[in-house]
Design a protein around this motif. Structure first.
Motif, mmCIF file in Angstrom:
data_model
loop_
_atom_site.group_PDB
_atom_site.id
_atom_site.type_symbol
_atom_site.label_atom_id
_atom_site.label_comp_id
_atom_site.label_asym_id
_atom_site.label_seq_id
_atom_site.Cartn_x
_atom_site.Cartn_y
_atom_site.Cartn_z
ATOM 1 N N ARG A 91 4.446 13.206 -3.777
ATOM 2 C CA ARG A 91 4.398 14.583 -4.314
ATOM 3 C C ARG A 91 5.784 15.036 -4.760
ATOM 4 O O ARG A 91 5.924 15.691 -5.801
ATOM 5 C CB ARG A 91 3.853 15.534 -3.258
ATOM 6 C CG ARG A 91 2.381 15.385 -3.029
ATOM 7 C CD ARG A 91 1.900 16.335 -1.967
ATOM 8 N NE ARG A 91 0.490 16.118 -1.704
ATOM 9 C CZ ARG A 91 -0.090 16.333 -0.537
ATOM 10 N NH1 ARG A 91 0.613 16.792 0.482
ATOM 11 N NH2 ARG A 91 -1.367 16.099 -0.382
ATOM 12 N N GLU A 92 6.808 14.719 -3.974
ATOM 13 C CA GLU A 92 8.178 15.097 -4.346
ATOM 14 C C GLU A 92 8.592 14.425 -5.648
ATOM 15 O O GLU A 92 9.231 15.046 -6.497
ATOM 16 C CB GLU A 92 9.138 14.724 -3.216
ATOM 17 C CG GLU A 92 8.961 15.575 -1.974
ATOM 18 C CD GLU A 92 9.730 15.049 -0.770
ATOM 19 O OE1 GLU A 92 10.501 14.073 -0.906
ATOM 20 O OE2 GLU A 92 9.552 15.619 0.317
ATOM 21 N N TRP A 150 1.445 6.672 6.000
ATOM 22 C CA TRP A 150 0.642 7.244 4.919
ATOM 23 C C TRP A 150 1.109 8.662 4.618
ATOM 24 O O TRP A 150 1.329 9.017 3.459
ATOM 25 C CB TRP A 150 -0.851 7.221 5.286
ATOM 26 C CG TRP A 150 -1.710 7.735 4.176
ATOM 27 C CD1 TRP A 150 -2.135 7.040 3.075
ATOM 28 C CD2 TRP A 150 -2.221 9.063 4.031
ATOM 29 N NE1 TRP A 150 -2.886 7.854 2.257
ATOM 30 C CE2 TRP A 150 -2.959 9.108 2.824
ATOM 31 C CE3 TRP A 150 -2.133 10.217 4.795
ATOM 32 C CZ2 TRP A 150 -3.597 10.262 2.369
ATOM 33 C CZ3 TRP A 150 -2.778 11.367 4.340
ATOM 34 C CH2 TRP A 150 -3.495 11.372 3.135
ATOM 35 N N ASP A 151 1.284 9.484 5.661
ATOM 36 C CA ASP A 151 1.742 10.863 5.458
ATOM 37 C C ASP A 151 3.091 10.902 4.754
ATOM 38 O O ASP A 151 3.294 11.683 3.822
ATOM 39 C CB ASP A 151 1.843 11.611 6.789
ATOM 40 C CG ASP A 151 0.484 11.978 7.362
ATOM 41 O OD1 ASP A 151 -0.484 12.105 6.585
ATOM 42 O OD2 ASP A 151 0.396 12.133 8.597
ATOM 43 N N ALA A 152 4.020 10.066 5.201
ATOM 44 C CA ALA A 152 5.349 10.028 4.584
ATOM 45 C C ALA A 152 5.256 9.590 3.128
ATOM 46 O O ALA A 152 5.970 10.116 2.266
ATOM 47 C CB ALA A 152 6.265 9.092 5.373
ATOM 48 N N SER A 153 4.370 8.650 2.840
ATOM 49 C CA SER A 153 4.217 8.154 1.471
ATOM 50 C C SER A 153 3.590 9.205 0.563
ATOM 51 O O SER A 153 4.009 9.380 -0.587
ATOM 52 C CB SER A 153 3.381 6.872 1.469
ATOM 53 O OG SER A 153 4.072 5.847 2.154
ATOM 54 N N VAL A 154 2.593 9.914 1.061
ATOM 55 C CA VAL A 154 1.962 10.982 0.279
ATOM 56 C C VAL A 154 2.977 12.085 -0.019
ATOM 57 O O VAL A 154 3.091 12.556 -1.157
ATOM 58 C CB VAL A 154 0.723 11.540 1.010
ATOM 59 C CG1 VAL A 154 0.232 12.833 0.364
ATOM 60 C CG2 VAL A 154 -0.388 10.500 1.029
ATOM 61 N N THR A 155 3.736 12.479 0.984
ATOM 62 C CA THR A 155 4.755 13.520 0.801
ATOM 63 C C THR A 155 5.802 13.082 -0.223
ATOM 64 O O THR A 155 6.162 13.852 -1.125
ATOM 65 C CB THR A 155 5.412 13.860 2.151
ATOM 66 O OG1 THR A 155 4.396 14.347 3.035
ATOM 67 C CG2 THR A 155 6.514 14.898 1.990
ATOM 68 N N ALA A 156 6.284 11.850 -0.103
ATOM 69 C CA ALA A 156 7.284 11.343 -1.044
ATOM 70 C C ALA A 156 6.716 11.292 -2.459
ATOM 71 O O ALA A 156 7.410 11.626 -3.430
ATOM 72 C CB ALA A 156 7.763 9.959 -0.612
ATOM 73 N N ALA A 180 0.844 -1.203 0.000
ATOM 74 C CA ALA A 180 0.000 0.000 0.000
ATOM 75 C C ALA A 180 0.874 1.246 0.000
ATOM 76 O O ALA A 180 0.632 2.194 -0.757
ATOM 77 C CB ALA A 180 -0.932 -0.003 1.208
ATOM 78 N N ALA A 181 1.899 1.246 0.836
ATOM 79 C CA ALA A 181 2.784 2.410 0.927
ATOM 80 C C ALA A 181 3.578 2.606 -0.366
ATOM 81 O O ALA A 181 3.709 3.736 -0.849
ATOM 82 C CB ALA A 181 3.710 2.263 2.130
ATOM 83 N N CYS A 182 4.099 1.525 -0.931
ATOM 84 C CA CYS A 182 4.834 1.635 -2.201
ATOM 85 C C CYS A 182 3.942 2.228 -3.288
ATOM 86 O O CYS A 182 4.354 3.125 -4.031
ATOM 87 C CB CYS A 182 5.328 0.258 -2.654
ATOM 88 S SG CYS A 182 6.751 -0.387 -1.766
ATOM 89 N N THR A 183 2.715 1.741 -3.370
ATOM 90 C CA THR A 183 1.799 2.203 -4.407
ATOM 91 C C THR A 183 1.377 3.649 -4.167
ATOM 92 O O THR A 183 1.262 4.429 -5.115
ATOM 93 C CB THR A 183 0.576 1.267 -4.485
ATOM 94 O OG1 THR A 183 1.047 -0.076 -4.633
ATOM 95 C CG2 THR A 183 -0.292 1.605 -5.668
ATOM 96 N N GLU A 184 1.174 4.009 -2.916
ATOM 97 C CA GLU A 184 0.821 5.403 -2.587
ATOM 98 C C GLU A 184 1.923 6.356 -3.045
ATOM 99 O O GLU A 184 1.636 7.440 -3.561
ATOM 100 C CB GLU A 184 0.611 5.545 -1.079
ATOM 101 C CG GLU A 184 0.125 6.903 -0.647
ATOM 102 C CD GLU A 184 -1.311 7.181 -1.036
ATOM 103 O OE1 GLU A 184 -1.561 8.252 -1.631
ATOM 104 O OE2 GLU A 184 -2.178 6.347 -0.752
ATOM 105 N N ARG A 185 3.174 5.956 -2.869
ATOM 106 C CA ARG A 185 4.284 6.823 -3.269
ATOM 107 C C ARG A 185 4.385 6.976 -4.785
ATOM 108 O O ARG A 185 4.897 7.973 -5.278
ATOM 109 C CB ARG A 185 5.600 6.291 -2.678
ATOM 110 C CG ARG A 185 5.654 6.415 -1.177
ATOM 111 C CD ARG A 185 7.018 6.115 -0.615
ATOM 112 N NE ARG A 185 7.468 4.739 -0.761
ATOM 113 C CZ ARG A 185 7.215 3.760 0.097
ATOM 114 N NH1 ARG A 185 6.476 3.976 1.176
ATOM 115 N NH2 ARG A 185 7.700 2.541 -0.119
ATOM 116 N N MET A 186 3.873 6.007 -5.532
ATOM 117 C CA MET A 186 3.926 6.070 -6.995
ATOM 118 C C MET A 186 2.649 6.638 -7.610
ATOM 119 O O MET A 186 2.636 7.019 -8.784
ATOM 120 C CB MET A 186 4.192 4.667 -7.558
ATOM 121 C CG MET A 186 5.555 4.110 -7.182
ATOM 122 S SD MET A 186 6.941 5.056 -7.835
ATOM 123 C CE MET A 186 6.904 4.545 -9.548
#
Length: 183
Positions: free
Chosen positions: A171-172, A163-169, A26-32
């Motif tokens: 966006r970057e 989740w917050d860290a993944s969303v931020t990453a 979930a986190a990997c996919t959120e970051r992409m």
């Protein structure tokens, strides 16, 4: 093929159980996700793909239970243009990172549905490959190192702040890819 996922992360996925695997993918996919959603948002006719992608990313965060329809989602995703054979291959920045985002989801769905650690490692490998390529093209980006850190955090099974860290990453990464586009 050599996997980029660190040994400790792969072991944590194999030893951590289904919920750890689900949280990790979930986190990997959120970051992409911003790479697919942001890069394809203005493409005519892709509205249903964008909705499907966003819904799937959202549903992956339900780490307490497997996706009952993971196999059907994979079949639907495999009809996306990004996963279709193309004689010319992928040649531009937008198509490259949209492909990596779709491929990440392609590996995340079965991992979430089955709890298979090998699928989760493949998911992480795709993200690390994409960030390594982006680092090669964006001076001083440091995205690969950050992804390794986030994958380690994701494999710990501790959802706090993930989740917050993944969303931020995410966006970057989107900003970094936008910076590579011709003006």
């Amino acid at each position: 093929m050599k996997k980029l996922v660190e040994t400790a992360v792969a072991e944590a996925l194999r030893d951590g159980g289904d919920e750890v695997i689900r949280l990790y993918v979930a986190a990997c996919t959120e970051r992409m996700a911003p790479l697919f959603i942001g890069l394809r948002a203005s493409t005519p006719g892709r509205e249903s793909h964008l909705d499907f992608y966003a819904e799937s990313v959202r549903d992956l965060w339900h780490a307490d239970r497997p996706l009952a329809d993971a196999a059907e989602r994979v079949r639907r995703l495999e009809r996306f243009p990004e996963l279709q054979a193309n004689e010319e291959g992928i040649t531009d920045v937008v198509d490259t990172y949209a492909f990596f985002a779709v491929l990440t989801l392609r590996h995340a769905l079965p991992a979430h549905g089955s709890g298979n650690a090998d699928d989760a490692v493949s998911c992480g490998h795709v993200v690390l490959t994409a960030m390594g390529m982006l680092d090669q093209n964006v001076t001083g980006a440091g995205l690969l190192v950050e992804e390794q850190r986030l994958q380690s955090l994701s494999s710990s099974g501790d959802a706090a702040g993930l989740w917050d860290a993944s969303v931020t990453a995410g966006r970057e990464r989107f900003r970094a890819v936008l910076g590579r586009l011709p003006r």
